[in-house]
Design an enzyme around this catalytic site. Structure first.
Site, PDB file in Angstrom:
ATOM      1  N   MET A 119      62.918  48.664  75.525  1.00 38.98           N
ATOM      2  CA  MET A 119      61.715  48.438  76.330  1.00 38.98           C
ATOM      3  C   MET A 119      61.938  48.705  77.810  1.00 38.98           C
ATOM      4  O   MET A 119      60.981  48.977  78.537  1.00 38.98           O
ATOM      5  CB  MET A 119      61.185  47.031  76.094  1.00 38.98           C
ATOM      6  CG  MET A 119      60.589  46.832  74.702  1.00 38.98           C
ATOM      7  SD  MET A 119      59.613  45.321  74.528  1.00 38.98           S
ATOM      8  CE  MET A 119      60.896  44.086  74.641  1.00 38.98           C
ATOM      9  N   LYS A 120      63.173  48.646  78.257  1.00 35.63           N
ATOM     10  CA  LYS A 120      63.478  49.007  79.637  1.00 35.63           C
ATOM     11  C   LYS A 120      63.041  50.435  79.938  1.00 35.63           C
ATOM     12  O   LYS A 120      62.676  50.755  81.075  1.00 35.63           O
ATOM     13  CB  LYS A 120      64.977  48.854  79.883  1.00 35.63           C
ATOM     14  CG  LYS A 120      65.423  49.223  81.288  1.00 35.63           C
ATOM     15  CD  LYS A 120      66.924  49.037  81.450  1.00 35.63           C
ATOM     16  CE  LYS A 120      67.372  49.354  82.871  1.00 35.63           C
ATOM     17  NZ  LYS A 120      68.843  49.174  83.040  1.00 35.63           N
ATOM     18  N   GLU A 170      69.374  33.923  81.639  1.00 43.45           N
ATOM     19  CA  GLU A 170      69.522  35.293  82.148  1.00 43.45           C
ATOM     20  C   GLU A 170      69.955  35.358  83.608  1.00 43.45           C
ATOM     21  O   GLU A 170      70.683  36.275  83.998  1.00 43.45           O
ATOM     22  CB  GLU A 170      68.228  36.081  81.934  1.00 43.45           C
ATOM     23  CG  GLU A 170      67.858  36.265  80.467  1.00 43.45           C
ATOM     24  CD  GLU A 170      68.900  37.052  79.675  1.00 43.45           C
ATOM     25  OE1 GLU A 170      69.830  37.610  80.281  1.00 43.45           O
ATOM     26  OE2 GLU A 170      68.775  37.118  78.439  1.00 43.45           O
ATOM     27  N   TYR A 224      66.276  37.546  85.401  1.00 43.18           N
ATOM     28  CA  TYR A 224      67.603  38.127  85.575  1.00 43.18           C
ATOM     29  C   TYR A 224      67.927  38.295  87.064  1.00 43.18           C
ATOM     30  O   TYR A 224      68.941  37.789  87.553  1.00 43.18           O
ATOM     31  CB  TYR A 224      67.670  39.514  84.919  1.00 43.18           C
ATOM     32  CG  TYR A 224      67.440  39.574  83.439  1.00 43.18           C
ATOM     33  CD1 TYR A 224      68.498  39.879  82.573  1.00 43.18           C
ATOM     34  CD2 TYR A 224      66.189  39.380  82.877  1.00 43.18           C
ATOM     35  CE1 TYR A 224      68.309  39.976  81.196  1.00 43.18           C
ATOM     36  CE2 TYR A 224      65.984  39.473  81.515  1.00 43.18           C
ATOM     37  CZ  TYR A 224      67.046  39.771  80.680  1.00 43.18           C
ATOM     38  OH  TYR A 224      66.845  39.870  79.323  1.00 43.18           O
ATOM     39  N   GLN A 246      65.262  40.492  65.258  1.00 45.68           N
ATOM     40  CA  GLN A 246      65.248  40.134  66.677  1.00 45.68           C
ATOM     41  C   GLN A 246      64.411  38.871  66.792  1.00 45.68           C
ATOM     42  O   GLN A 246      63.189  38.927  66.791  1.00 45.68           O
ATOM     43  CB  GLN A 246      64.668  41.255  67.539  1.00 45.68           C
ATOM     44  CG  GLN A 246      64.480  40.891  69.007  1.00 45.68           C
ATOM     45  CD  GLN A 246      65.773  40.471  69.696  1.00 45.68           C
ATOM     46  OE1 GLN A 246      66.828  41.035  69.428  1.00 45.68           O
ATOM     47  NE2 GLN A 246      65.696  39.485  70.573  1.00 45.68           N
ATOM     48  N   CYS A 247      65.077  37.727  66.880  1.00 45.09           N
ATOM     49  CA  CYS A 247      64.387  36.441  66.806  1.00 45.09           C
ATOM     50  C   CYS A 247      63.995  35.868  68.161  1.00 45.09           C
ATOM     51  O   CYS A 247      63.187  34.940  68.224  1.00 45.09           O
ATOM     52  CB  CYS A 247      65.237  35.427  66.050  1.00 45.09           C
ATOM     53  SG  CYS A 247      65.338  35.771  64.276  1.00 45.09           S
ATOM     54  N   TYR A 294      65.941  46.268  73.004  1.00 48.35           N
ATOM     55  CA  TYR A 294      66.661  45.783  74.180  1.00 48.35           C
ATOM     56  C   TYR A 294      67.945  46.589  74.391  1.00 48.35           C
ATOM     57  O   TYR A 294      68.390  47.321  73.505  1.00 48.35           O
ATOM     58  CB  TYR A 294      67.007  44.299  74.036  1.00 48.35           C
ATOM     59  CG  TYR A 294      65.799  43.421  73.865  1.00 48.35           C
ATOM     60  CD1 TYR A 294      65.007  43.088  74.961  1.00 48.35           C
ATOM     61  CD2 TYR A 294      65.426  42.938  72.618  1.00 48.35           C
ATOM     62  CE1 TYR A 294      63.882  42.290  74.814  1.00 48.35           C
ATOM     63  CE2 TYR A 294      64.295  42.142  72.466  1.00 48.35           C
ATOM     64  CZ  TYR A 294      63.525  41.826  73.561  1.00 48.35           C
ATOM     65  OH  TYR A 294      62.406  41.048  73.414  1.00 48.35           O
ATOM     66  N   GLY A 295      68.565  46.416  75.569  1.00 50.28           N
ATOM     67  CA  GLY A 295      69.863  47.033  75.792  1.00 50.28           C
ATOM     68  C   GLY A 295      70.909  46.377  74.920  1.00 50.28           C
ATOM     69  O   GLY A 295      71.772  47.023  74.340  1.00 50.28           O
ATOM     70  N   GLY A 296      70.812  45.070  74.829  1.00 50.22           N
ATOM     71  CA  GLY A 296      71.705  44.300  73.973  1.00 50.22           C
ATOM     72  C   GLY A 296      71.063  42.969  73.657  1.00 50.22           C
ATOM     73  O   GLY A 296      70.163  42.511  74.360  1.00 50.22           O
ATOM     74  N   MET A 297      71.516  42.358  72.587  1.00 49.58           N
ATOM     75  CA  MET A 297      71.081  41.007  72.240  1.00 49.58           C
ATOM     76  C   MET A 297      72.315  40.214  71.862  1.00 49.58           C
ATOM     77  O   MET A 297      73.076  40.604  70.981  1.00 49.58           O
ATOM     78  CB  MET A 297      70.075  41.025  71.085  1.00 49.58           C
ATOM     79  CG  MET A 297      69.640  39.636  70.624  1.00 49.58           C
ATOM     80  SD  MET A 297      68.803  38.715  71.950  1.00 49.58           S
ATOM     81  CE  MET A 297      69.171  37.023  71.470  1.00 49.58           C
TER      82      MET A 297
END
Length: 636
Positions: free
Chosen positions: A589-590, A329, A395, A133-134, A278-281
């Site tokens: 993390m959400k 975002e 967001y 995860q960069c 995360y939910g998505g990356m």
């Protein structure tokens, strides 16, 4: 140009990477990726005599410049930026000339970008797992690079491992649809995987994953040149394929209809182990996803709309640096909701804003003591960690800002031509907020001057730099899909003084609610004064929120339960859920950050004990943030 990005050591105003070739070997025993990164760089000015690259936690063992041994030095280590790697060039470069710099190195087991999972932390529980995860500035812990979104590069790679390898690029060998691991024995035989990414991307989109993973293709609509499919562990594949196969191709096709052609060639999904933060990356060609989306009813699949929209906003048109993160975002969330309106109807688009409003309110309140993080455009000081500002604000505030512009101009029909022109103009580039605004005005100056007066009516500074816990404009949305949820919440509110045994609620109250309406109900209850403990227990008994497998619903229920008198009844179960050994930690993390903050407010000892025992199961990025939240970090 002058260096603007305060989160990089790189001298990208003088010399810039155009391509990187990676030769990697994954060492599972040492938990290290080692090999070489060869940068092809181009001088932007005359007289360049050194190259500065970002590194953090890397072991540099040698440097070649144009095939000859070079001289290098590592600068002092700083907590956020890491250490600058300076490569001395044998002679000064003239503007436009190129040089190849090859760096031999190895990553550290503690690299923030990498999480090494034991086999017990995977779904199969047979082999270890690695993923990266960069974003935002952790590519420097995976490879020496100009770790700024101001620089966009192509890359190629050759990666050897005893487990299948995925990268954020197009695989050239072995074929994705061939036998797993080229038919070799997984976990034993070394296979070399080769990839190419011909489309320039920022460094934070370089991504790596390796584990016991297999592929299953989706069926794209007729006439499409791109391919799409899902990668997952074998025991997860059936659930993942069912969850995403029906909607992903049609979502991407709809995005092409509304925004622009999809030019990346491949759009694949990878369902990761549960520690993914995360939910998505939106890694190029390969979206990383949390397994919490596998709800079994396709109710959470709209996350895919968000991630694939990044192909145009973020991956295509990129923010120049962290100060302008909202361009990624905010635009992606706004277009995600435009697409939801196209796919599900206008009421669903509005409903998404309603659900997002609660998260925005919470995020703005969280930063009341750091008000600059409430802004859309944030000035970061050198050495300041951009992750400290990470929240739903770019967001939600960003998407509301764009919705306000849309409404000011007269509706989506008036705004969409600009959106399409914006993507066409800036795809492949990294831009600032000011460049975006200038282009907005320029477009309407050219195509419809009557819109300039309307644009002038917008309070730009209030949106860009405004602080506080409300938006510059009070936004109104169609509430038709939320009305039933609001009415039910009002009934519970009105019944708070009644004895629990006389309550006239029933489990059938939610019979006609979809998952989003259940969330709207919980969010409305959460916004009211806390219910008495017996009422919360009754609510849970009737609606089974405390045992719901949908992580969105479960986490929001715990927010309700832990905010009032019922907290002692639910603190233990909430703690057990977020670190569940059976289903895996809720690493997103959400979910985990708000829950640990709530636990800490209710029972600090339980929160810290739960965290300390399980911290190693969470991703390094989540660990850093939660330890700050709990006051366990030296920088908290």
């Amino acid at each position: 140009m002058a260096i603007e990005d305060p989160t990089t050591h790189a001298n990208y105003d003088e010399i810039v990477t155009s391509h990187v070739h990676l030769e990697w070997t994954i060492d599972w025993e040492k938990q290290s990726v080692h090999g070489t990164a060869t940068h092809t760089l181009k001088a932007l000015v005359d007289g360049v005599d050194n190259v500065l690259l970002d590194t953090s936690d890397l072991v540099i063992t040698g440097v070649d410049v144009d095939g000859k041994e070079g001289t290098f030095a590592l600068g002092p280590v700083t907590p956020v930026l890491g250490a600058a790697l300076t490569v001395k060039l044998p002679s000064k470069l003239s503007k436009g000339s190129t040089v190849d710099v090859k760096i031999a190195y190895a990553t550290s087991p503690t690299a923030v970008a990498l999480q090494w999972l034991d086999k017990e932390q995977t779904a199969m529980k047979t082999h270890p797992y690695l993923f990266s995860q960069c974003q935002p500035i952790y590519a420097r812990t995976l490879l020496p690079c100009q770790d700024t979104p101001s620089v966009k590069i192509t890359y190629s790679a050759s990666v050897s491992s005893v487990l299948p390898v995925l990268l954020s690029a197009i695989r050239t060998s072995p074929p994705s649809d061939g036998p797993p691991h080229a038919g070799k024995e997984i976990g034993k035989d070394v296979v070399t995987y080769t990839y190419k990414q011909p489309t320039p991307i920022p460094s934070y989109l370089i991504a790596l994953a390796s584990g016991h993973i297999i592929y299953k293709p989706f069926t794209p609509p007729p006439g499409k040149s791109w391919t799409t499919g899902v990668w997952a562990e074998p025991v997860t594949m059936d659930k993942a394929f069912w969850e995403f196969s029906e909607d992903t191709p049609r979502f991407l096709a709809k995005a092409e209809d509304v925004v622009a052609p999809y030019t990346w060639g491949v759009y694949d999904l990878l369902v990761l182990p549960p520690s993914f933060p995360y939910g998505g990356m939106e890694n190029a060609c390969l979206t990383f996803l949390t397994p919490t989306l596998l709800a079994g009813d396709r109710t959470l699949v709209d996350v895919i709309v968000h991630e694939l929209t990044h192909s145009f906003f973020g991956n295509g048109v990129t923010h120049a640096h962290a100060s302008h993160f909202w361009l990624n975002e905010g635009w992606t969330t706004y277009i995600e909701r435009v697409l939801q309106g196209e796919i599900h109807g206008p009421a669903e688009r509005a409903f998404s804003y309603i659900l997002g409003a609660k998260a925005l309110k919470e995020a703005l309140a969280l930063y009341k003591d750091k008000p600059k993080y409430q802004q859309l455009v944030i000035h970061f000081e050198p050495g300041e960690d951009p992750d400290d500002a990470y929240s739903t604000i770019p967001y939600e505030k960003g998407s509301n800002f764009l919705l306000h512009i849309e409404r000011t101009l007269g509706g989506l029909k008036e705004f969409l031509p600009f959106i399409q022109d914006y993507v066409k103009t800036f795809t492949g580039k990294s831009i600032t907020t000011e460049q975006w605004k200038t282009h907005l005005y320029g477009f309407y100056e050219k195509h419809d001057k009557s819109k300039i007066e309307k644009l002038d009516s917008i309070d730009w500074d209030a949106w860009f730099y405004g602080q506080g816990e409300s938006l510059p404009v009070e936004m109104e949305y169609d509430t038709s899909l939320a009305e039933a949820a609001y009415k039910l919440a009002a009934r519970w509110d009105q019944a708070r003084e009644e004895p629990v045994e006389k309550l006239d609620f029933a489990s059938g109250d939610l019979a006609n609610f979809n998952s989003n309406q259940k969330l709207a109900f919980l969010e409305r209850v959460d916004s009211l004064a806390p219910l008495p403990a017996p009422h919360v227990r009754k609510l849970d008994a009737l609606y089974a929120f405390g045992t719901n497998d949908n992580a969105e619903i479960r986490s929001r229920f715990y927010s309700v339960a832990l905010s009032g008198p019922a907290a002692p009844d639910y603190a233990k179960s909430a703690a057990e859920w977020v670190v569940d050994k059976r289903t895996g930690v809720k690493g997103r993390m959400k979910f985990c950050r708000p829950l640990f903050r709530s636990l800490n407010a209710v029972d600090s000892e339980l929160a810290k004990e739960t965290w300390t025992k399980n911290a190693s199961s969470f991703h390094p990025i989540a660990r850093r943030m939660i330890e700050k939240d709990l006051g366990l970090s030296s920088t908290a």
